[in-house]
Enzyme design. Structure first.
Site, PDB file in Angstrom:
ATOM      1  N   SER A 113      41.212  37.465  34.624  1.00 19.47           N
ATOM      2  CA  SER A 113      39.823  37.696  34.997  1.00 19.47           C
ATOM      3  C   SER A 113      39.083  36.360  34.931  1.00 19.47           C
ATOM      4  CB  SER A 113      39.198  38.763  34.089  1.00 19.47           C
ATOM      5  OG  SER A 113      37.847  38.989  34.445  1.00 19.47           O
ATOM      6  N   SER A 114      37.917  36.333  34.329  1.00 18.12           N
ATOM      7  CA  SER A 114      37.110  35.118  34.249  1.00 18.12           C
ATOM      8  C   SER A 114      35.940  35.369  33.311  1.00 18.12           C
ATOM      9  CB  SER A 114      36.570  34.739  35.633  1.00 18.12           C
ATOM     10  OG  SER A 114      35.577  33.730  35.540  1.00 18.12           O
ATOM     11  N   TYR A 142      32.433  37.758  43.154  1.00 17.81           N
ATOM     12  CA  TYR A 142      33.437  37.213  42.234  1.00 17.81           C
ATOM     13  C   TYR A 142      33.263  37.788  40.826  1.00 17.81           C
ATOM     14  CZ  TYR A 142      36.232  33.848  39.572  1.00 17.81           C
ATOM     15  OH  TYR A 142      37.149  33.263  38.733  1.00 17.81           O
ATOM     16  N   LYS A 178      35.712  40.557  38.867  1.00 13.44           N
ATOM     17  CA  LYS A 178      36.367  40.086  37.647  1.00 13.44           C
ATOM     18  C   LYS A 178      36.021  41.015  36.477  1.00 13.44           C
ATOM     19  CE  LYS A 178      38.729  36.552  39.068  1.00 13.44           C
ATOM     20  NZ  LYS A 178      40.194  36.698  39.175  1.00 13.44           N
TER      21      LYS A 178
END
Length: 253
Positions: A138-139, A152, A156
């Site tokens: 993920s982020s 984005y 995520k």
């Protein structure tokens, strides 16, 4: 510490650059056999040769994970060549941060459905593994509002939720599922390399936000992913491991 990965069969999407490449190389260094995919056939071939040089079996193909049928077929072929699947790592991202519909579509098809379809295709093999593990990438943008808010960051975050759901649903089958959320990660040819050259003000701003004074490396992210996939982490499932050098301020409970 012995991670217990020797002889494991591992699939990694986006395995030719940056974090994905480091993950593939780290698994190989631990003695795992590896199957990778990416869109560039030449880069896949080069990476496979580098992995084989570490003394493990390695295979790869050019695949766009947004193509569901192609992704499923790749998983099947890799399972045949490797003799099963013990670990899958969903690493690919469209890196789409625009507000337009096309960016939302790319993020959904690549990040979200690329992850879901990988897991679905690998599930029959993971169920046969004595140590099945799923790792999704993920982020920190999935848990904080930053410049990547929008498609984005949204997907995520969804990947973290999806993975924690898998952990609960698959625990009785002995299959673990965890997420790694990298902070800003710098490598030659990567997104932050491009931002440094094309938008130095944004790069300087991002760098200043991290109290360590630097960005992470692909190897630092790979270390976390490989550990979570390993038998050394046998009682860890449903975790989102943030690897960001104290970049994010939110407290995880």
């Amino acid at each position: 510490m012995d991670l217990g990965l020797k002889g494991s069969k591992v699939l990694i999407t986006g395995g030719t650059k940056g974090i994905g490449r480091a993950i593939a190389e780290t698994f190989a260094a631990e003695g795992a056999d590896v199957g990778i995919c990416a869109r560039n056939a030449a880069e896949v071939a080069d990476t496979v040769e580098a992995l084989k040089a570490r003394g493990v079996a390695a295979y790869g193909e050019a695949v766009d994970v947004a193509d569901g049928a192609a992704l499923k077929a790749w998983v099947g072929r890799m399972a045949d060549r490797l003799g099963g699947i013990d670990v899958v790592v969903a690493n690919v991202s469209a890196l789409a941060i625009g507000a337009d519909e096309e960016s939302w579509r790319k993020e959904f098809e690549t990040d979200m459905m690329g992850t879901v379809r990988l897991v679905d295709a690998a599930m029959p093999y993971l169920e046969k593994s004595p140590a099945g593990a799923i790792v999704t990438i993920s982020s920190v943008s999935g848990r904080e509002i930053d410049f990547a808010a929008g498609p984005y960051g949204t997907f995520k975050a969804a990947i973290i939720h999806y993975t924690q759901g898998l952990a609960y649903q698959l625990a009785a089958k002995g299959i673990r599922a965890n997420t790694v959320s990298p902070g800003n990660t710098y490598f030659d040819g990567g997104v932050w390399n491009s931002i440094k050259d094309g938008n130095p003000a944004l790069y300087a701003e991002a760098l200043a936000l991290n109290p360590t004074g630097r960005m992470g490396t692909p190897q630092e992210m790979a270390n976390a992913a490989v550990f979570l996939a390993s038998r050394a982490a046998s009682f860890i499932t449903g975790t989102n491991l943030v690897v960001d050098g104290a970049l994010t301020r939110g407290v995880q409970f």
